[in-house]
Scaffold this active site. Structure first.
Site, PDB file in Angstrom:
ATOM      1  N   GLU A  32      38.507  42.610  35.062  1.00  0.00           N
ATOM      2  CA  GLU A  32      39.441  43.679  35.423  1.00  0.00           C
ATOM      3  C   GLU A  32      40.154  43.195  36.686  1.00  0.00           C
ATOM      4  O   GLU A  32      39.669  43.379  37.794  1.00  0.00           O
ATOM      5  CB  GLU A  32      38.713  44.998  35.682  1.00  0.00           C
ATOM      6  CG  GLU A  32      39.677  46.160  35.872  1.00  0.00           C
ATOM      7  CD  GLU A  32      39.300  47.078  37.032  1.00  0.00           C
ATOM      8  OE1 GLU A  32      40.003  48.093  37.226  1.00  0.00           O
ATOM      9  OE2 GLU A  32      38.353  46.788  37.765  1.00  0.00           O
ATOM     10  N   ASP A  87      34.042  44.358  37.040  1.00  0.00           N
ATOM     11  CA  ASP A  87      34.843  45.374  37.719  1.00  0.00           C
ATOM     12  C   ASP A  87      35.419  44.845  39.031  1.00  0.00           C
ATOM     13  O   ASP A  87      34.788  44.061  39.735  1.00  0.00           O
ATOM     14  CB  ASP A  87      33.947  46.587  37.997  1.00  0.00           C
ATOM     15  CG  ASP A  87      34.690  47.733  38.654  1.00  0.00           C
ATOM     16  OD1 ASP A  87      35.604  48.284  38.006  1.00  0.00           O
ATOM     17  OD2 ASP A  87      34.373  48.070  39.809  1.00  0.00           O
TER      18      ASP A  87
END
Length: 815
Positions: free
Chosen positions: A537, A484
Site C-alpha cells: 500500500e 500497510d
C-alpha cells in the site's frame, strides 16, 4: 624420627584417609526409607535488607502434577576436603542474594540449583513464602536450611549431582516439583548466533514461550530479547503473578534471557517482569507471544498448536502460475464485523461459501494480529505473532484459513510493520530504553497516528519483523501480505515539517534503513514461501516498488521486491470522475484515462478498500451523483470498467450489494438490505448479482488477467471521446484473443455508436451488460451478434455499430 618410623606413619595416615572416604561414600548412597538425611546447615550469611513479600501465597495453592524424575546429571565432584578442613558454606552469598531479591541477577543458574563444591554437593533454592524445602532423590530426603528471605540451602555429602526434585512446603500445602535451576539452557549456540546477527528467519521458534520436553522433563521454556535489562523474571498464573522466585538468565551478549519452567504447559498466563537500567520495574507482554488474552486483558498465553491441516492440495499448486499472470479478484473483509458475533470457526462455516458463490479468488483480511483498541481496526498492533483472541484461538484461525483454502480461496492478510502503539505493557521502551523504536525521538514518533515507528536500522528489530512476515506465511499458510503504510516508512519527511527530520547520509529524504528492511523482507518471503505474494500500500511515485531487489532503477535503488502495488492514483482519479454530474464529466475525461499512462510502471491492484467508505467519504454507491436509479447504474458501470481495466481488483465488503451507509466496525455490512421482505431488496441484489457475474466472466476470460503487466495486452479503441463520455478498449490474452470493453457514462441511450475493431474478428457477442434488467438496469442489451462493417473507424479498417445503454459498461468477445 627413623626412616622406618616415617614410613609407618605415612601408611597409617593413608589408611585412615581411605577409611574416612569410604564412610562418606557409604553415607551418600545409603538411603534409609524411614530416615531423613540431614543437610549441613548453612553458615550465617551477611545481613541483607529483607524484601517484604507483596502478598502471601494462598493457603490452599493447587499442587503441581510432578513429572517423572530425570536421570542423574553426572557432574564430577572435586576431591573431598582434607581431614580437618571445613567444607564451604552452601548458602547464597550476600551479593547474589541481594541481586536475586531485587531482580537484577543475570545468571541465577550459577547460584541456585545443585553445584559440586568441596565437601559434597551444595543445594540452593529460592522459594519466597515457603516454610520448608526438601531435596528428594529416590529414597533420599534432605531438608534444606532456611536462610531467610525465601532462601534455602544445604550441603549433602554426595560425589555427584543426582537426579532430584524439590518438596516445597507452604502454609497448608506441599508441592513436589522439579528445580528450574538444574537445567542447561534450552537455546543452542546456532539460535543465539543467528539472533545476534539478526538472521533468525524462524525467530518465533527460539523466542517466546514453548511447551517442550527438556532433559527428559516436560515444561515451558521462556525466552525474551531485552538487552538493556538489568534482570528479567517470568511471572504468571503458575506463580501467582509473583516472579521473585523465577529469575531468568542472560545468554551471553545476545540480550536474550531464558528460563525453563518445569511442570507448566499450554494455557498458562504469563508476562515478563523487567528491571530497567534505572532499577525500576515494568511488566510486559511477550513480544513473540503466539496467543494472548482477550482485550482489554493483556497477558500472554502459553500456546501449543494441535491443528491438522487439510489444504495440502491448495499449497501444492499455489505457485503453479505467477500471481501477476493469474486471475486475482479480492474481497476485503473486516472479520469482527463481517457477521458480528461470529468466531473464527463460525466464520469458517459462512465466509468461504459466500466468497466462493461471489466468485472472488481471494479474501483480504484487515489486520488479524492482536491489538488493544478495536476502533483501530487492527492497524495498531501489540501482539505481532498472535491472531486476535477476540474471535478465538490461533488454532481456530488456522481452521478458518484451512476452510478457505479447501474452498479454493486464497487468503491475504494486512500486515503492519510501520509502527506500533505506546501501550506501557507492550513494545514501547520495552526494557527501559528505546528498543523496537528508533532512539532518535524525531525518528521514533509517527506524526499522524501518535504511535512509534520501528527502528529499521537495528538488525534485531529487522529480524523481529522479517521473521514475523515469514511466520504468518509458514505457520498460518497465509498466501499474501498486504503491507500497510509503506510510504510512511520510505520517507524521512513523511508528514513532517522542515526541521522535524534529518536527511540521510546522502542528503536525501529516503529512509535507507526502511528500504533495506523491505528488500530483505520481500526477498526472504519469496525465497521461503513459494506462491506467496506481497502487496504494497504505497501512495507515491517511488520508483521500483514491484521491481526485483537486485535490479537497480534510475534512482539508483534496487527494487523493493513487492509482487503487487495498490494503484492509489487510479482509485483517487476514477472516483473523482465518477463523483461529477454527467454533464460535467466531459471536462474531467482525463481522470479516467490518465491511469493508462503509467499502468505498466508497476504490477497494480485496483483497490476500492475500506479507506474509501469511512470517515465521511460515503459508501461507494453514495459517491455517485443523481437519483437512486442513476447512482446504482453509475456503480454498476464503474465496476464493469474496473474489472476490465488492467490490474487486479479489490472490493470492500458491503460494496458488492450497494450498501448506502458508510461502513462501521460496530455493526458491519447492512445485510438486511438483501432480505426479501425489504422493499428495495431487488435493487441491492441486482448489484450483488452483477459482481458475481463480473467475477465469473473475468475468471473465464484470460484476456482480462493474463497480460496485466504487459502493454501488448491493452489497446485503446477510443480514449478521447470526452463529449460522449465513452471509453472503449481491447484486452488481449497471451494468444491474442481480444475482449472489447465499452463504458458509457452519460445518462442517455446512444444508438448506432460506431467503434473501430480488429478486422480478424468476424462477429462479436455481448458477454456482459451492466444495464441488464436482472441487475436493476433498463435492459438495453443486444442478444444477437454484431458483425463488423468494412468502414474504417478509430484508425482501424473495420467497425461495428452498437446501441450504448445509459450509464453502463458492455463487454463483447469474438462470437
Amino acid at each position: 624420627m627413623t626412616p622406618k618410623g616415617h614410613k609407618e606413619s605415612k601408611a597409617h595416615k593413608e589408611a585412615k584417609a581411605k577409611k574416612e572416604a569410604a564412610a562418606r561414600k557409604k553415607a551418600a548412597v545409603r538411603k534409609p526409607p524411614a530416615q531423613e538425611v540431614p543437610a549441613q546447615a548453612a553458615a550465617p550469611a551477611a545481613e541483607v535488607p529483607a524484601q517484604a513479600p507483596a502478598a502471601e501465597l494462598p493457603a490452599q495453592a493447587p499442587a503441581v502434577e510432578p513429572p517423572a524424575p530425570a536421570p542423574a546429571v553426572r557432574v564430577p565432584v572435586p576431591a573431598p576436603a582434607p581431614v580437618g578442613e571445613v567444607a564451604v558454606s552452601p548458602a547464597v552469598d550476600a551479593g547474589d542474594r541481594a541481586r536475586l531479591l531485587h531482580g537484577t541477577h543475570h545468571d541465577p543458574h550459577s547460584v541456585l540449583g545443585a553445584h559440586p563444591v568441596p565437601g559434597g554437593v551444595a543445594f540452593r533454592a529460592f522459594r519466597p513464602y515457603a516454610r520448608a524445602v526438601t531435596v528428594v532423590s529416590g529414597e533420599l530426603r534432605a531438608e534444606l536450611h532456611d536462610d531467610g528471605d525465601g532462601f534455602f540451602s544445604g550441603l549433602l555429602p554426595l560425589t555427584e549431582v543426582p537426579a532430584y526434585r524439590l518438596l516445597v512446603t507452604y502454609d497448608g500445602t506441599v508441592h513436589e516439583t522439579e528445580d528450574a535451576y538444574r537445567f542447561l539452557p534450552t537455546l543452542g549456540e546456532l539460535d543465539l548466533h543467528l539472533i545476534g546477527e539478526g538472521r533468525h528467519e524462524q525467530l518465533w521458534q527460539a523466542l517466546g514461550a514453548h511447551v517442550t520436553t527438556h532433559e527428559g522433563v516436560t515444561g515451558t521454556r521462556f525466552a525474551v530479547w531485552a538487552p538493556n535489562a538489568r534482570g528479567v523474571r517470568v511471572t504468571g498464573g503458575f506463580n501467582f503473578w509473583d516472579g521473585t522466585g523465577f529469575p531468568m538468565r542472560s545468554l551471553g551478549g545476545t540480550g536474550v534471557w531464558e528460563l525453563f519452567v518445569p511442570g507448566i504447559g499450554e494455557g498458562e498466563l504469563y508476562k515478563f517482569e523487567i528491571t530497567r537500567p534505572d532499577g525500576s520495574r515494568t511488566l510486559r507482554a511477550d513480544p513473540l507471544a503466539r496467543r494472548t488474552e482477550v482485550p482489554p486483558a493483556t497477558s500472554s498465553i502459553v500456546h501449543a498448536s494441535h491443528h491438522e491441516w487439510g489444504d495440502g492440495e491448495w499449497l501444492a499448486h499455489r505457485a503453479d502460475t505467477p500471481v501477476h499472470a493469474a486471475p486475482f479478484s479480492v474481497y476485503e473483509v473486516h472479520l469482527p464485523s463481517w457477521r458480528p458475533g461470529l468466531t473464527y470457526r463460525g466464520l469458517a462455516e459462512q465466509l468461504p461459501a459466500y466468497v466462493k458463490e461471489m466468485g472472488f479468488t481471494h479474501v483480504e483480511l484487515m489486520p488479524v494480529a492482536e491489538h488493544p483498541f478495536g476502533g483501530s481496526w487492527g492497524y495498531q498492533v501489540t501482539g505481532f505473532y498472535a491472531p486476535t483472541a477476540r474471535l478465538g484461538t490461533p488454532d481456530d484461525f488456522k481452521y478458518l484459513v484451512d476452510k478457505l483454502h479447501q474452498a479454493g480461496i486464497g487468503v491475504l492478510m494486512d500486515w503492519v510493520p510501520a509502527h506500533f502503539p505506546r501501550d506501557d505493557w507492550a513494545l514501547a521502551e520495552f526494557d527501559g530504553r528505546p528498543l523496537y523504536e528508533h532512539h532518535d525521538p524525531q525518528r521514533a514518533t509517527h506524526p499522524d497516528w501518535g504511535t512509534l515507528e520501528f527502528d529499521f536500522g537495528r538488525r534485531e528489530v529487522r529480524n523481529f519483523l522479517v521473521a514475523n512476515a515469514v511466520y504468518w506465511c509458514e505457520e498460518f499458510h497465509i498466501d499474501g501480505l498486504r503491507v500497510d503504510a509503506v510510504a510512511s516508512m520510505l520517507y524521512l519527511d513523511y508528514s513532517r515539517e522542515p526541521g522535524q527530520w534529518t536527511p540521510n547520509e546522502h542528503g536525501g529524504r529516503e529512509n535507507l534503513d526502511a528500504v533495506a528492511f523491505l528488500q530483505e523482507m520481500n526477498a526472504t518471503v519469496y525465497r521461503r514461501c513459494p506462491g506467496v505474494v506481497t502487496i504494497a500500500e504505497e501512495s507515491t511515485a517511488w520508483d521500483g516498488v514491484t521491481r526485483p531487489t537486485h535490479h537497480k532503477g534510475p534512482s539508483g535503488f534496487g527494487g523493493l521486491g513487492f509482487g503487487l502495488k495498490w494503484n492509489m492514483g487510479w482509485m483517487h482519479d476514477s472516483l473523482q470522475y465518477m463523483s461529477h454530474d454527467p454533464v460535467h464529466r466531459a471536462y474531467h475525461h482525463h481522470e479516467m484515462t490518465f491511469s493508462m499512462v503509467y499502468a505498466y510502471s508497476e504490477n497494480y491492484v485496483l483497490p476500492i478498500s475500506h479507506d474509501e467508505v469511512v470517515h465521511g467519504k460515503r459508501s461507494l454507491v453514495s459517491k455517485m451523483p443523481g437519483d437512486w436509479w442513476q447512482q446504482r447504474a453509475d456503480l454498476r458501470a464503474y465496476l464493469g470498467f474496473m474489472w476490465a481495466h488492467p490490474g487486479k481488483q479489490l472490493l470492500f465488503m458491503g460494496q458488492e450489494f450497494a450498501q448506502g451507509a458508510e461502513w462501521s466496525e460496530a455493526h458491519g455490512p447492512d445485510w438486511w438490505l438483501l432480505d426479501p421482505a425489504y422493499g428495495a431488496e431487488a435493487d441491492h441484489r441486482g448489484v450483488r448479482d452483477l459482481v458475481r457475474d463480473l467475477n465469473a466472466v473475468y475468471r473465464a476470460t484470460p484476456a482480462l488477467w493474463q497480460r496485466d503487466t504487459d502493454p501488448a495486452g491493452f489497446e485503446w479503441i477510443t480514449g478521447d471521446a470526452a463529449d460522449d463520455n465513452v471509453f472503449a478498449f481491447l484486452r488481449r490474452d497471451a494468444e491474442g484473443t481480444p475482449l472489447l470493453a465499452v463504458t458509457h457514462l452519460a445518462p442517455v441511450v446512444r444508438h448506432d455508436y460506431r467503434l473501430g475493431v480488429p478486422e480478424e474478428v468476424p462477429a462479436w457477442a455481448e458477454v456482459l451488460n451492466t444495464d441488464a434488467a436482472r441487475y436493476g438496469g433498463g435492459d438495453v442489451t443486444r442478444p444477437d451478434v454484431v458483425k463488423p462493417e468494412a468502414q474504417p473507424w478509430h484508425g482501424r479498417p473495420a467497425s461495428i455499430r452498437l446501441t450504448l445503454p445509459p450509464l453502463a459498461t458492455v463487454w463483447l468477445r469474438p462470437a
